[in-house]
Design a protein around this motif. Structure first.
Motif, PDB file in Angstrom:
ATOM      1  N   LYS A 270       0.833  -1.200   0.000  1.00  0.00           N
ATOM      2  CA  LYS A 270       0.000   0.000   0.000  1.00  0.00           C
ATOM      3  C   LYS A 270       0.875   1.261   0.000  1.00  0.00           C
ATOM      4  O   LYS A 270       0.647   2.204  -0.758  1.00  0.00           O
ATOM      5  N   ALA A 345     -12.618   6.985   6.877  1.00  0.00           N
ATOM      6  CA  ALA A 345     -13.862   7.045   7.649  1.00  0.00           C
ATOM      7  C   ALA A 345     -14.087   5.746   8.411  1.00  0.00           C
ATOM      8  O   ALA A 345     -14.530   5.753   9.567  1.00  0.00           O
ATOM      9  N   TYR A 348     -11.024   5.313  11.146  1.00  0.00           N
ATOM     10  CA  TYR A 348     -11.052   6.207  12.311  1.00  0.00           C
ATOM     11  C   TYR A 348     -12.461   6.360  12.896  1.00  0.00           C
ATOM     12  O   TYR A 348     -12.793   7.390  13.468  1.00  0.00           O
ATOM     13  N   ASN A 373     -18.200  10.282   9.292  1.00  0.00           N
ATOM     14  CA  ASN A 373     -18.143   9.135  10.201  1.00  0.00           C
ATOM     15  C   ASN A 373     -18.167   9.602  11.644  1.00  0.00           C
ATOM     16  O   ASN A 373     -17.827  10.751  11.945  1.00  0.00           O
ATOM     17  N   ILE A 386      -3.272  17.788   8.439  1.00  0.00           N
ATOM     18  CA  ILE A 386      -3.657  16.438   8.006  1.00  0.00           C
ATOM     19  C   ILE A 386      -3.499  16.184   6.510  1.00  0.00           C
ATOM     20  O   ILE A 386      -3.408  15.042   6.097  1.00  0.00           O
ATOM     21  N   TYR A 391       1.779  12.991   7.289  1.00  0.00           N
ATOM     22  CA  TYR A 391       1.278  13.440   8.592  1.00  0.00           C
ATOM     23  C   TYR A 391       0.272  12.426   9.124  1.00  0.00           C
ATOM     24  O   TYR A 391      -0.678  12.043   8.459  1.00  0.00           O
ATOM     25  N   ARG A 392       0.494  12.009  10.348  1.00  0.00           N
ATOM     26  CA  ARG A 392      -0.461  11.123  11.022  1.00  0.00           C
ATOM     27  C   ARG A 392      -0.607  11.613  12.453  1.00  0.00           C
ATOM     28  O   ARG A 392       0.368  12.035  13.068  1.00  0.00           O
ATOM     29  N   SER A 393      -1.811  11.518  12.971  1.00  0.00           N
ATOM     30  CA  SER A 393      -2.026  11.955  14.345  1.00  0.00           C
ATOM     31  C   SER A 393      -1.233  11.046  15.291  1.00  0.00           C
ATOM     32  O   SER A 393      -1.155   9.831  15.087  1.00  0.00           O
ATOM     33  N   ILE A 396      -3.098   8.079  16.864  1.00  0.00           N
ATOM     34  CA  ILE A 396      -3.482   7.063  15.894  1.00  0.00           C
ATOM     35  C   ILE A 396      -2.272   6.262  15.421  1.00  0.00           C
ATOM     36  O   ILE A 396      -2.331   5.047  15.217  1.00  0.00           O
ATOM     37  N   SER A 403       0.259   5.254   6.232  1.00  0.00           N
ATOM     38  CA  SER A 403       1.492   5.971   5.920  1.00  0.00           C
ATOM     39  C   SER A 403       1.335   7.484   6.025  1.00  0.00           C
ATOM     40  O   SER A 403       2.309   8.212   6.011  1.00  0.00           O
ATOM     41  N   LEU A 405      -0.272   9.208   3.723  1.00  0.00           N
ATOM     42  CA  LEU A 405      -0.219   9.768   2.361  1.00  0.00           C
ATOM     43  C   LEU A 405      -1.603   9.887   1.716  1.00  0.00           C
ATOM     44  O   LEU A 405      -1.785  10.614   0.749  1.00  0.00           O
ATOM     45  N   GLY A 406      -2.583   9.153   2.311  1.00  0.00           N
ATOM     46  CA  GLY A 406      -3.917   9.085   1.696  1.00  0.00           C
ATOM     47  C   GLY A 406      -4.526  10.458   1.439  1.00  0.00           C
ATOM     48  O   GLY A 406      -4.964  10.763   0.313  1.00  0.00           O
ATOM     49  N   LEU A 407      -4.578  11.322   2.453  1.00  0.00           N
ATOM     50  CA  LEU A 407      -5.224  12.636   2.290  1.00  0.00           C
ATOM     51  C   LEU A 407      -4.412  13.555   1.381  1.00  0.00           C
ATOM     52  O   LEU A 407      -4.987  14.359   0.642  1.00  0.00           O
TER      53      LEU A 407
END
Ligand SMILES: Nc1ncnc2c1ncn2[C@@H]1O[C@H](COP(=O)(O)OP(=O)(O)OP(=O)(O)O)[C@@H](O)[C@H]1O
Ligand SMILES: [Mg+2]
Length: 441
Positions: A270, A345, A348, A373, A386, A391-393, A396, A403, A405-407
């Motif tokens: 992924k 969604a 999280y 969500n 974000i 960047y990840r919280s 989380i 990773s 990278l999704g957003l």
């Protein structure tokens, strides 16, 4: 400086004018004296008419009186008689005596001069001329300066403003372009002024610097793209081999280890795919493969693809879309946007809740797709970050895979479609992502 300059001019003009006036007054006095001497020497009586007709060039209002050495008036002038007789002993000693006096609101320069006739009689001649002309001239000069200095300052100010604006225009243009250059448009260059001056040299140097940065960025992107591409094939091979091995093994403990390895490989695949997508989006030739897309169907496909992941957390995906909605877009890219948003969604969300997806027509040519969500949400402090790559919280990061990278990918794709992506979140309650897209790109 202008005022000082004007004051110097005013002062020297004043001195020169008075000097000229006094010289003229002296020559007037000499002419009169010569005539009086001639007449007295001839023993004739003084011809007042003739004397009055004597004029001097450059004087106005000139007049005279004649005294004997005791101060007795021989020829009287109606104006000059209004001022007292001068200090006789001083005039008799020095021959010339100059003064300025005001008579009937008019200023006069007055000259007393002593002279002797052939019969040794001593006389004092008082001559006067109005200084009005000199003061009028000085007043004109003063008012001229009063107009010229402010007008000069204003004109100079305006001219200086336009000249400096014209001179700084190329710098302002370069600075405006420089402000717009970021990692996303390093192919842009500063516009150089035509004149071959220092500003142009600076612009050329900056352009060369941007060129080098651009080259460095490109080589870094090429590296990421090549590395991700190269990693994908061995990963697929390892995954296939492990899946075969898992089927062959009977021992549960080993099967569990292989399962864990497979899950790690899934995450790695992924990540590699995300990196490859990012690298492709970064390359300047990213083009959208546009077609008419049924966005309602596309969302249904995404929801379907992620349904099993949702079921694992007892999450229901509610797709509240009734009508067919068509937009012009790149179907594959848009799909990855909504797969990322729906994946988030689900990931999280609190278990046993639902994810809602709906479409709303917000303007004639705009639709808003909302993915909402119920979950821990995103704190206001984290919201600005974000969409950043990786960047990840913090909370989380430890619990869930991903990773970051999704957003970032979703945002870039939406912006390539000239759309907008926004997030609203209430910490501890819910989060919703809104994507606004044009129906006609
Ligand atoms: N629906 C959501 N609710 C709460 N937090 C969210 C939600 N969506 C995104 N986030 C936060 O934004 C961060 C970035 O999301 P992003 O999708 O970019 O990365 P990721 O999900 O962590 O990893 P991946 O690259 O696998 O998607 C997440 O780590 C999470 O902290
Ligand atoms: Mg994600």
């Amino acid at each position: 400086m202008l005022t000082v300059f004007a004051a110097i001019i005013y002062d020297s003009t004043k001195d020169a004018s008075f000097l000229k006036l006094n010289t003229n007054l002296k020559s007037y006095s000499i002419s009169l004296r010569t005539e009086i001497e001639d007449e007295l020497d001839d023993n004739s009586s003084l011809d007042l008419k003739k004397l009055s007709s004597i004029r001097s060039k450059g004087l106005i209002g000139e007049r005279f009186q004649l005294f004997n050495k005791e101060g007795g008036v021989i020829i009287k002038d109606s104006i000059l008689s209004k001022i007292p007789v001068p200090n006789l002993s001083k005039v008799l000693n020095e021959s010339f005596e100059m003064d300025r006096q005001k008579i009937d609101h008019r200023k006069y320069h007055i000259l007393w001069s002593k002279f002797e006739t052939e019969s040794d009689s001593v006389y004092i001649l008082e001559t006067a001329a109005s200084v009005k002309d000199v003061f009028d001239e000085l007043d004109r000069l003063f008012y001229l300066f009063l107009i010229i200095i402010p007008a000069g300052l204003i004109i100079t100010g305006i001219a200086a403003y336009f000249i400096s604006k014209a001179a700084f225009k190329p710098i302002a243009q370069m600075s405006n372009t420089a402000k717009k250059i970021s990692g996303k448009n390093l192919d842009k260059r500063l516009e150089l002024p035509i004149a071959k001056d220092e500003v142009r040299a600076l612009g050329e140097t900056l352009n060369e610097m941007i060129e080098r940065i651009d080259e460095a960025f490109k080589s870094q992107k090429r590296f990421v793209a090549n590395a991700s591409h190269e990693i994908r094939t061995p990963l697929t091979v390892i995954q296939t081999e492990l899946e075969i091995l898992e089927k062959r093994l009977n021992d549960n403990e080993s099967k569990e280890s292989i399962k864990n390895a497979l899950s790690e490989i899934e995450d790695l695949t992924k990540l590699t795919n995300s990196l490859l997508t990012i690298a492709k989006l970064d390359s300047s030739h990213t083009k959208l493969n546009l077609s008419v897309v049924r966005i309602d169907e596309l969302l249904a496909d995404c929801a379907q693809a992620l349904n099993s992941a949702a079921l694992k957390k007892n999450i229901q995906i509610n797709l509240s879309i009734d009508d067919a909605v068509e937009i012009k877009a790149d179907k594959e890219k848009l799909k990855s946007v909504f797969l990322n948003l729906i994946d988030n969604a689900i990931k999280y969300s609190f278990p046993h809740t639902s994810v809602t997806i709906n479409i709303e027509q917000v303007a004639n040519d705009k639709v808003k797709i909302r993915v909402e969500n119920a979950g821990p949400g995103i704190s206001p402090a984290e919201i600005p970050y974000i969409f950043n790559r990786f960047y990840r919280s913090n909370e989380i990061r430890a619990e869930l895979n991903g990773s970051g990278l999704g957003l970032a990918i979703a945002k870039e794709i939406v912006e390539l479609h000239r759309g907008e992506i926004k997030v609203e979140s209430k910490a501890g309650e819910r989060t919703s992502f809104n994507v606004i897209l044009s129906t006609n790109l």
